[in-house]
Design a protein around this motif. Structure first.
Motif, short mmCIF file in Angstrom:
data_model
loop_
_atom_site.label_atom_id
_atom_site.label_comp_id
_atom_site.label_asym_id
_atom_site.label_seq_id
_atom_site.Cartn_x
_atom_site.Cartn_y
_atom_site.Cartn_z
N SER A 1 -1.82 12.42 8.94
CA SER A 1 -3.15 12.38 9.54
C SER A 1 -3.71 10.98 9.45
O SER A 1 -3.21 10.13 8.69
N ASN A 2 -4.80 10.75 10.21
CA ASN A 2 -5.48 9.46 10.10
C ASN A 2 -6.08 9.27 8.71
O ASN A 2 -6.13 8.15 8.20
N ASP A 3 -6.53 10.36 8.10
CA ASP A 3 -7.09 10.26 6.75
C ASP A 3 -6.03 9.80 5.76
O ASP A 3 -6.30 8.98 4.87
N ASP A 4 -4.80 10.33 5.91
CA ASP A 4 -3.72 9.90 5.02
C ASP A 4 -3.40 8.42 5.24
O ASP A 4 -3.14 7.67 4.29
N ALA A 5 -3.40 8.01 6.50
CA ALA A 5 -3.12 6.60 6.80
C ALA A 5 -4.21 5.70 6.23
O ALA A 5 -3.91 4.64 5.66
N LYS A 6 -5.45 6.12 6.37
CA LYS A 6 -6.56 5.34 5.83
C LYS A 6 -6.46 5.24 4.31
O LYS A 6 -6.69 4.17 3.72
N LEU A 7 -6.11 6.34 3.64
CA LEU A 7 -5.98 6.33 2.18
C LEU A 7 -4.87 5.37 1.75
O LEU A 7 -5.03 4.63 0.76
N ALA A 8 -3.77 5.37 2.50
CA ALA A 8 -2.68 4.43 2.19
C ALA A 8 -3.14 2.99 2.34
O ALA A 8 -2.76 2.11 1.56
N LEU A 9 -3.96 2.74 3.35
CA LEU A 9 -4.49 1.39 3.54
C LEU A 9 -5.40 1.01 2.38
O LEU A 9 -5.31 -0.11 1.84
N VAL B 1 -17.63 2.39 8.76
CA VAL B 1 -18.33 3.41 7.97
C VAL B 1 -17.52 3.83 6.75
O VAL B 1 -18.07 3.93 5.64
N GLU B 2 -16.22 4.06 6.94
CA GLU B 2 -15.45 4.66 5.85
C GLU B 2 -14.85 3.64 4.89
O GLU B 2 -14.67 3.94 3.71
N LEU B 3 -14.51 2.47 5.35
CA LEU B 3 -13.94 1.45 4.47
C LEU B 3 -15.03 0.49 4.02
O LEU B 3 -15.86 0.05 4.83
N VAL C 1 -6.53 -1.66 12.37
CA VAL C 1 -7.58 -1.68 11.34
C VAL C 1 -6.96 -2.12 10.03
O VAL C 1 -5.86 -1.69 9.67
N THR C 2 -7.67 -2.94 9.30
CA THR C 2 -7.18 -3.37 8.00
C THR C 2 -8.35 -3.56 7.06
O THR C 2 -9.48 -3.15 7.36
N THR C 3 -8.09 -4.17 5.91
CA THR C 3 -9.16 -4.51 4.96
C THR C 3 -9.18 -6.01 4.78
O THR C 3 -8.20 -6.71 5.07
N ASN D 1 -5.25 2.02 -0.62
CA ASN D 1 -4.47 1.86 -1.84
C ASN D 1 -3.43 0.76 -1.74
O ASN D 1 -2.61 0.60 -2.65
N GLY D 2 -3.41 0.04 -0.63
CA GLY D 2 -2.48 -1.08 -0.49
C GLY D 2 -1.06 -0.68 -0.19
O GLY D 2 -0.14 -1.51 -0.32
N LEU D 3 -0.83 0.57 0.21
CA LEU D 3 0.54 1.01 0.52
C LEU D 3 0.98 0.54 1.90
O LEU D 3 2.17 0.50 2.20
#
Length: 284
Positions: free
Chosen positions: A188-196, A217-219, A140-142, A198-200
């Motif tokens: 967690s997946n939530d932490d991974a998603k937040l890093a994504l 849904v989330e991104l 998954v990416t942006t 924020n471009g980390l």
């Protein structure tokens, strides 16, 4: 319509295929051994009562309309019904929450499908059919990430790829992608998603159902790059239809699922609804 782009031709094709399967049910399903299902054990004799979530999400059910036969689990449900000898008009849909479905006690449905992973703990409260789907891992990416242009595993090697540590997703990064900078670990997946967000990291790896939800849904600008091969010695979560504990229907429902697996129907439905062009292609 769903938030996601969708191939209308595929929708029409699979709906037609589903109705064709259902239409064949009047002659007793693909086995052709009986003209109609026996009445014993069903919530309503002559009908099959199938439950899903409220709401039911893409790509499992399209537009929250399971009666349309559109979406992977809706299509599987009609295929199972046909294999059991039910016509499409004999399928009755009801709704339950996820937790209600797997709680102990009597049920107002014959079968329930909403991505229930088969587990020993849940088997203490309910029955499961044979698995109709095994999850895969997806990237998954942006839209603004360099990973959005990746079309192969090689394209991902020099990028920062993260996942929840201790998961099959993390192992898949290490074993399949083998990024030059190592797999990026998160709690967690939530932490991974937040890093994504924020471009980390450039991308994250999660299981397919989670990937659909995060990207759709989330991104706000989420994208599925593709699915990854399963590492040797690993397996994904298996989804099964839920039935009441010790249901007299469990054996025949499992037999129907097994028949659909063996004749290639389940693979065809996976390709059409979960892995087709424009959704989550397999990365090589």
């Amino acid at each position: 319509m769903s938030r996601h782009p969708f191939l209308r031709a595929a929708v029409i094709g699979i709906a037609a295929a589903t109705l064709t399967l259902a239409g064949c049910a009047s002659s007793g399903g693909s086995g052709g051994e009986s003209s109609a299902p026996a009445d014993e054990g069903w919530v309503t004799p002559g009908k099959i009562t199938i439950a899903t979530g409220e709401p039911a999400y893409y790509p499992w059910v399209i537009d929250d309309k399971p009666e349309s036969g559109e979406g992977f689990e809706s299509a599987v449900a009609y295929a199972v019904a046909a294999e059991l000898g039910f016509d499409a008009e004999d399928v009755v849909w009801v709704r339950t929450t996820f937790d209600e479905a797997i709680a102990p006690g009597p049920k107002d449905f014959d079968v329930n499908l909403q991505q229930f992973s088969i587990s020993d703990e849940r088997k203490e409260s309910v029955d499961f059919s044979s698995p109709y789907y095994e999850t895969t891992q997806v990237v998954v990416t942006t839209g603004s990430s360099p990973a959005a242009d990746a079309t192969s595993i090689a394209d991902l090697k020099d990028l920062l790829i993260g996942a929840q540590t201790g998961t099959t997703s993390f192992t898949t990064i290490e074993d399949v992608i083998q990024p030059t900078q190592g797999a990026q670990a998160f709690n967690s997946n939530d932490d991974a998603k937040l890093a994504l967000e924020n471009g980390l990291v450039d991308a994250i790896v999660v299981d397919l159902p989670t990937g659909f939800y995060i990207s759709g849904v989330e991104l706000t600008d989420g994208a599925l790059v593709g699915t990854l091969p399963t590492p040797e010695g690993e397996s994904g979560d298996e989804f099964g239809l839920v039935l009441a504990k010790d249901s007299p229907l469990t054996e025949k429902v499992s037999a129907a699922v097994d028949a659909l697996r063996e004749d290639g129907t389940l693979d065809a439905l996976v390709t059409e609804w979960l892995g087709g062009e424009g959704q989550a292609p397999l990365l090589q």
